[in-house]
Design an enzyme around this catalytic site. Structure first.
Site, PDB file in Angstrom:
ATOM      1  N   ARG A 106      33.843   4.998 -43.227  1.00 34.22           N
ATOM      2  CA  ARG A 106      33.225   3.741 -43.857  1.00 34.22           C
ATOM      3  C   ARG A 106      32.480   3.983 -45.207  1.00 34.22           C
ATOM      4  NH1 ARG A 106      28.603   0.398 -40.250  1.00 34.22           N
ATOM      5  NH2 ARG A 106      27.948  -0.905 -41.937  1.00 34.22           N
ATOM      6  N   SER A 152      15.622   6.658 -46.484  1.00 35.52           N
ATOM      7  CA  SER A 152      16.910   6.231 -45.502  1.00 35.52           C
ATOM      8  C   SER A 152      16.181   6.452 -44.047  1.00 35.52           C
ATOM      9  CB  SER A 152      18.108   6.695 -45.722  1.00 35.52           C
ATOM     10  OG  SER A 152      17.811   8.256 -45.927  1.00 35.52           O
ATOM     11  N   ASN A 155      19.330   6.557 -38.396  1.00 32.57           N
ATOM     12  CA  ASN A 155      20.523   6.099 -37.432  1.00 32.57           C
ATOM     13  C   ASN A 155      21.792   6.014 -38.155  1.00 32.57           C
ATOM     14  OD1 ASN A 155      19.879   3.672 -38.972  1.00 32.57           O
ATOM     15  ND2 ASN A 155      19.994   2.450 -37.402  1.00 32.57           N
ATOM     16  N   TYR A 156      21.990   5.961 -39.561  1.00 34.56           N
ATOM     17  CA  TYR A 156      23.083   5.955 -40.443  1.00 34.56           C
ATOM     18  C   TYR A 156      22.771   6.770 -41.475  1.00 34.56           C
ATOM     19  CZ  TYR A 156      25.407   1.961 -38.148  1.00 34.56           C
ATOM     20  OH  TYR A 156      26.083   1.279 -37.447  1.00 34.56           O
ATOM     21  N   LYS A 178      14.717  10.405 -50.181  1.00 34.61           N
ATOM     22  CA  LYS A 178      13.994  11.154 -49.062  1.00 34.61           C
ATOM     23  C   LYS A 178      14.809  10.612 -47.728  1.00 34.61           C
ATOM     24  CE  LYS A 178      10.644  11.408 -45.858  1.00 34.61           C
ATOM     25  NZ  LYS A 178      11.272  11.580 -44.752  1.00 34.61           N
ATOM     26  N   ASP A 216       2.912   8.657 -48.675  1.00 35.18           N
ATOM     27  CA  ASP A 216       1.971   7.871 -49.933  1.00 35.18           C
ATOM     28  C   ASP A 216       2.384   8.539 -51.412  1.00 35.18           C
ATOM     29  OD1 ASP A 216       1.218   6.271 -47.737  1.00 35.18           O
ATOM     30  OD2 ASP A 216      -0.793   7.033 -47.490  1.00 35.18           O
ATOM     31  N   GLU A 251      14.840  -3.164 -46.106  1.00 31.70           N
ATOM     32  CA  GLU A 251      15.924  -3.533 -44.837  1.00 31.70           C
ATOM     33  C   GLU A 251      15.189  -3.063 -43.667  1.00 31.70           C
ATOM     34  OE1 GLU A 251      17.947  -5.564 -45.155  1.00 31.70           O
ATOM     35  OE2 GLU A 251      18.601  -5.392 -47.365  1.00 31.70           O
ATOM     36  N   CYS A 285      19.746  -1.680 -36.468  1.00 29.41           N
ATOM     37  CA  CYS A 285      18.768  -2.735 -36.923  1.00 29.41           C
ATOM     38  C   CYS A 285      19.533  -4.070 -36.499  1.00 29.41           C
ATOM     39  CB  CYS A 285      18.620  -2.797 -38.202  1.00 29.41           C
ATOM     40  SG  CYS A 285      19.999  -2.685 -39.272  1.00 29.41           S
ATOM     41  N   GLU A 378      11.090  -4.932 -30.636  1.00 27.03           N
ATOM     42  CA  GLU A 378      12.371  -4.354 -30.821  1.00 27.03           C
ATOM     43  C   GLU A 378      12.435  -2.910 -30.189  1.00 27.03           C
ATOM     44  OE1 GLU A 378      12.959  -2.375 -34.647  1.00 27.03           O
ATOM     45  OE2 GLU A 378      14.848  -3.083 -34.925  1.00 27.03           O
ATOM     46  N   ARG A 438      26.124  -5.597 -39.810  1.00 28.39           N
ATOM     47  CA  ARG A 438      26.076  -5.322 -41.481  1.00 28.39           C
ATOM     48  C   ARG A 438      27.268  -5.481 -42.039  1.00 28.39           C
ATOM     49  NH1 ARG A 438      25.117  -0.263 -44.413  1.00 28.39           N
ATOM     50  NH2 ARG A 438      25.038   0.347 -42.078  1.00 28.39           N
TER      51      ARG A 438
HETATM   52  P1  NAP Z   1      10.936   4.670 -39.841  1.00 27.97           P
HETATM   53  O1  NAP Z   1      10.268   5.344 -38.869  1.00 27.97           O
HETATM   54  O2  NAP Z   1      10.309   3.386 -40.465  1.00 27.97           O
HETATM   55  O3  NAP Z   1      11.558   5.682 -41.086  1.00 27.97           O
HETATM   56  C1  NAP Z   1      12.239   5.392 -42.000  1.00 27.97           C
HETATM   57  C2  NAP Z   1      12.152   6.300 -43.054  1.00 27.97           C
HETATM   58  O4  NAP Z   1      10.703   6.005 -43.697  1.00 27.97           O
HETATM   59  C3  NAP Z   1      12.284   7.927 -42.648  1.00 27.97           C
HETATM   60  O5  NAP Z   1      12.799   8.502 -43.938  1.00 27.97           O
HETATM   61  C4  NAP Z   1      10.865   8.136 -42.666  1.00 27.97           C
HETATM   62  O6  NAP Z   1      10.717   9.487 -42.946  1.00 27.97           O
HETATM   63  C5  NAP Z   1      10.225   7.178 -43.651  1.00 27.97           C
HETATM   64  N1  NAP Z   1       8.673   7.274 -43.635  1.00 27.97           N
HETATM   65  C6  NAP Z   1       7.804   7.342 -42.424  1.00 27.97           C
HETATM   66  N2  NAP Z   1       6.600   7.044 -42.835  1.00 27.97           N
HETATM   67  C7  NAP Z   1       6.510   6.754 -44.364  1.00 27.97           C
HETATM   68  C8  NAP Z   1       5.633   6.326 -45.290  1.00 27.97           C
HETATM   69  N3  NAP Z   1       4.266   6.276 -44.844  1.00 27.97           N
HETATM   70  N4  NAP Z   1       5.846   6.196 -46.334  1.00 27.97           N
HETATM   71  C9  NAP Z   1       7.281   6.663 -47.031  1.00 27.97           C
HETATM   72  N5  NAP Z   1       8.148   6.757 -46.069  1.00 27.97           N
HETATM   73  C10 NAP Z   1       7.906   7.100 -44.681  1.00 27.97           C
HETATM   74  O7  NAP Z   1      12.407   4.191 -39.139  1.00 27.97           O
HETATM   75  P2  NAP Z   1      13.624   4.930 -38.233  1.00 27.97           P
HETATM   76  O8  NAP Z   1      12.638   5.344 -37.135  1.00 27.97           O
HETATM   77  O9  NAP Z   1      14.047   5.830 -39.224  1.00 27.97           O
HETATM   78  O10 NAP Z   1      14.622   3.660 -38.189  1.00 27.97           O
HETATM   79  C11 NAP Z   1      14.016   2.776 -36.963  1.00 27.97           C
HETATM   80  C12 NAP Z   1      13.720   1.532 -37.454  1.00 27.97           C
HETATM   81  O11 NAP Z   1      14.541   1.153 -38.817  1.00 27.97           O
HETATM   82  C13 NAP Z   1      14.012   0.374 -36.671  1.00 27.97           C
HETATM   83  O12 NAP Z   1      13.139  -0.636 -36.787  1.00 27.97           O
HETATM   84  C14 NAP Z   1      15.224  -0.301 -37.155  1.00 27.97           C
HETATM   85  O13 NAP Z   1      15.388  -1.672 -37.058  1.00 27.97           O
HETATM   86  C15 NAP Z   1      15.170  -0.093 -38.807  1.00 27.97           C
HETATM   87  N6  NAP Z   1      16.414  -0.038 -39.542  1.00 27.97           N
HETATM   88  C16 NAP Z   1      16.636  -1.264 -40.117  1.00 27.97           C
HETATM   89  C17 NAP Z   1      17.871  -1.245 -40.921  1.00 27.97           C
HETATM   90  C18 NAP Z   1      18.100  -2.293 -41.861  1.00 27.97           C
HETATM   91  O14 NAP Z   1      19.179  -2.200 -42.690  1.00 27.97           O
HETATM   92  N7  NAP Z   1      17.464  -3.499 -41.760  1.00 27.97           N
HETATM   93  C19 NAP Z   1      18.707  -0.134 -40.950  1.00 27.97           C
HETATM   94  C20 NAP Z   1      18.290   0.828 -40.098  1.00 27.97           C
HETATM   95  C21 NAP Z   1      17.246   1.026 -39.431  1.00 27.97           C
HETATM   96  P3  NAP Z   1      10.315  10.600 -41.545  1.00 27.97           P
HETATM   97  O15 NAP Z   1      11.649  10.575 -40.769  1.00 27.97           O
HETATM   98  O16 NAP Z   1       9.935  11.812 -42.030  1.00 27.97           O
HETATM   99  O17 NAP Z   1       9.111   9.762 -40.793  1.00 27.97           O
HETATM  100  O1  G3H Z   2      21.067   0.035 -38.170  1.00 26.51           O
HETATM  101  C1  G3H Z   2      21.038  -0.813 -39.279  1.00 26.51           C
HETATM  102  C2  G3H Z   2      22.247  -1.051 -39.847  1.00 26.51           C
HETATM  103  O2  G3H Z   2      22.238  -1.507 -41.053  1.00 26.51           O
HETATM  104  C3  G3H Z   2      23.343  -1.552 -38.989  1.00 26.51           C
HETATM  105  O3  G3H Z   2      24.573  -1.591 -39.658  1.00 26.51           O
HETATM  106  O4  G3H Z   2      25.784  -3.404 -38.150  1.00 26.51           O
HETATM  107  O5  G3H Z   2      27.074  -1.773 -39.517  1.00 26.51           O
HETATM  108  O6  G3H Z   2      25.634  -1.074 -37.292  1.00 26.51           O
HETATM  109  P1  G3H Z   2      25.565  -2.140 -38.562  1.00 26.51           P
END
Ligand code: NAP
Ligand code: G3H
Length: 479
Positions: A106, A152, A155-156, A178, A216, A251, A285, A378, A438
């Site tokens: 993809r 990023s 999960n992807y 990062k 930060d 996002e 997400c 969530e 998505r």
């Molecule tokens: P996360 O804990 O928010 O982490 C995302 C990224 O932010 C990681 O690279 C993380 O690094 C970094 N990060 C953490 N604390 C930070 C800070 N204070 N400043 C800057 N960067 C920081 O999210 P995740 O656990 O990877 O993913 C799960 C969440 O993401 C879910 O809520 C999901 O719905 C959401 N998500 C949304 C989308 C979308 O497109 N809407 C897509 C995928 C996931 P570290 O790993 O080193 O902590």
């Molecule tokens: O986890 C968040 C992704 O943006 C979702 O992508 O709908 O293709 O699984 P997807």
């Protein structure tokens, strides 16, 4: 490789870099170390921005076809290393092997589409036809914004990294990337391939370190022009408070509802709900995170969902099981807490609620009401609540009462109902008779409320990383 533990280096100004401080990335399946990446410091991060700023000027001046040629070389190396990348994904985020291959395929298509679409970002021209300005001709071309900080989620690790990096680079920006710590082996392998593809020094930089420690200092830098972040709402909100002058593309999380009306095709609806809720163990997400079903058909839909969920395989990512271990113990703990709160308040467990370390069996909770946390929070785990409604207006209200507004689905055979509901839902996109999702990746991807800010996609991302710059020709009429 030291002591059989894979070590990856960061990429700073074209050099693969390590500083002696290592972070261990834990394999969610075995709870053993999957590999190590450097823990960069604030001082090193500052240097990264200096090199990104310096490199961007030449990169911007390079003809777009040459930039595309560099990026194509990088893409070829991603294709070459497909098996390595998939294995890293399986080890560090427990994604099934087939799903990992599919993410890479993809992503390669994403790159190809992006590089073609970038060529169609033609300048816009205007004649000075109003306000007494006949003798003007203006050309507005799309110029890069400068430095893009791309952060990023886990999960992807390829798709959600590349979908920030490539549109930013092809439009002439430099990138500071990062990856999520859990996902950084893949992220830094991408960086290694960037070096092999001879991407000019400083144009693409990859930083590793725990977000909670270096986040930060990553974000609070005046050199950044755009921050493109995908991850949780909590971190997204922190970034918007800490960032200085950067444009933000966020996002974030979701609580996507699937609204099922009494005239839906139940077999098809159930198949799509199960896929939408449980793919990659619910860690998307856009996963369906609550089903709102009309009372008259709930007693027919629920047994079909049960039958289908019981057919999902649970186990190892290397066996391509449908359900594999979730990313960490805190995700399991959070899911257990949500289930307990719901059961304590009168909900019932239809299936699941079984755990073995990080492995959580797919779980459906029925009789969920709006008084339970599971209706709103969530889980990012294979956990699906079912809420029953009587009137369609009630379903729309429950859908819209959420803090999130990523996507929604409406299942019905009546296009009039589908369209009327779709118009009222406060989300980025509504899927009629399909799961929330998505892709395809060139679609605009938008979240409202706590689900995000700005738009991603292919053309929307190219536009988000550029700004129009005008050159106006003025002349005097001589004839
Ligand atoms: P996360 O804990 O928010 O982490 C995302 C990224 O932010 C990681 O690279 C993380 O690094 C970094 N990060 C953490 N604390 C930070 C800070 N204070 N400043 C800057 N960067 C920081 O999210 P995740 O656990 O990877 O993913 C799960 C969440 O993401 C879910 O809520 C999901 O719905 C959401 N998500 C949304 C989308 C979308 O497109 N809407 C897509 C995928 C996931 P570290 O790993 O080193 O902590
Ligand atoms: O986890 C968040 C992704 O943006 C979702 O992508 O709908 O293709 O699984 P997807």
């Amino acid at each position: 490789m030291t002591n059989n533990i894979i070590k990856y280096q960061s990429l700073i100004n074209g050099e693969l870099y390590e500083n002696g401080n290592w972070i261990s990335v834990i394999n969610p399946t075995t709870n053993k170390i999957a590999g190590q990446v450097p823990a960069l410091t604030k001082v090193e991060i500052k240097k990264v921005y200096e090199s990104a700023k310096f490199a961007q000027k030449n990169w911007e001046q390079m003809p777009i076809l040459k930039r595309i040629s560099f990026l194509n070389s990088w893409k070829q190396l991603i294709i070459r290393d497909k098996l390595i990348l998939a294995e890293l994904m399986t080890n560090e985020i427990a994604k099934g092997t087939k799903a990992a291959y599919s993410e890479i395929d993809r992503t390669v298509e994403y790159i190809e589409y992006t590089l073609q679409e970038a060529l169609r970002l033609h300048p816009e021209s205007y004649t000075g036809d109003s306000w007494g300005s006949m003798n003007k001709l203006a050309v507005f071309e799309y110029v890069p914004k400068g430095i893009v900080l791309a952060i990023s989620p886990f999960n992807y690790p390829i798709n959600l990294s590349v979908s920030k990096i490539f549109p930013a680079l092809v439009t002439g920006n430099s990138v500071v990337f990062k990856p999520a710590t859990q996902g950084s082996l893949v992220g830094l392998h991408l960086a290694k391939l960037a070096k092999e593809a001879n991407i000019p020094n400083g144009v693409f930089n990859a930083i590793s370190g725990k977000g909670s420690e270096i986040g930060d200092s990553l974000v609070e830098n005046e050199a950044i022009n755009v921050i493109s972040f995908t991850g949780s709402a909590v971190v997204g909100n922190r970034i918007s408070q800490k960032s200085l002058k950067a444009d933000l593309i966020l996002e974030l999380g979701g609580k996507d509802p699937a609204i099922v009306l009494n005239d839906a095709d139940l077999e098809d609806t159930a198949t799509k709900i199960i896929k939408g809720a449980f793919s990659y163990s619910g860690q998307r997400c856009t996963a369906i995170k609550r089903v709102l079903v009309q009372r008259t058909i709930s007693s027919k839909l629920i047994p079909i969902l049960k039958e289908k969920v019981e057919k999902l395989t649970v186990g190892l990512p290397t066996d391509n099981c449908d359900i594999t271990p979730v990313i960490d113990q805190s995700t399991v703990d959070n899911a257990k807490k949500l289930i307990k709160d719901a059961l304590d308040k009168g909900a019932n467990c239809l299936v699941g609620n079984k755990f073995k370390e990080n492995l959580m069996w797919p779980t459906i909770i029925t009789d969920v009401t709006t008084k339970m946390n599971l209706a709103w929070e969530e889980p990012f785990a294979p956990l699906l609540p079912i809420i029953i409604f009587d009137e369609v207006k009630e379903a729309i209200n429950i859908a819209n009462d959420s803090q999130y507004g990523l996507q929604a689905s409406v299942f019905t055979t009546n296009i009039n109902s589908a369209m009327s509901i779709a118009k009222l839902l406060e989300v980025g996109s509504v899927n009629i008779n399909d799961q929330s999702q998505r892709g395809p990746d060139h679609f605009s991807f938008v979240g409202v409320k706590d689900s995000g800010l700005g738009v991603q996609g292919i053309r929307p991302s190219l536009l988000a990383f550029t700004r129009p710059k005008g050159i106006v020709i003025n002349w005097k009429t001589k004839i």
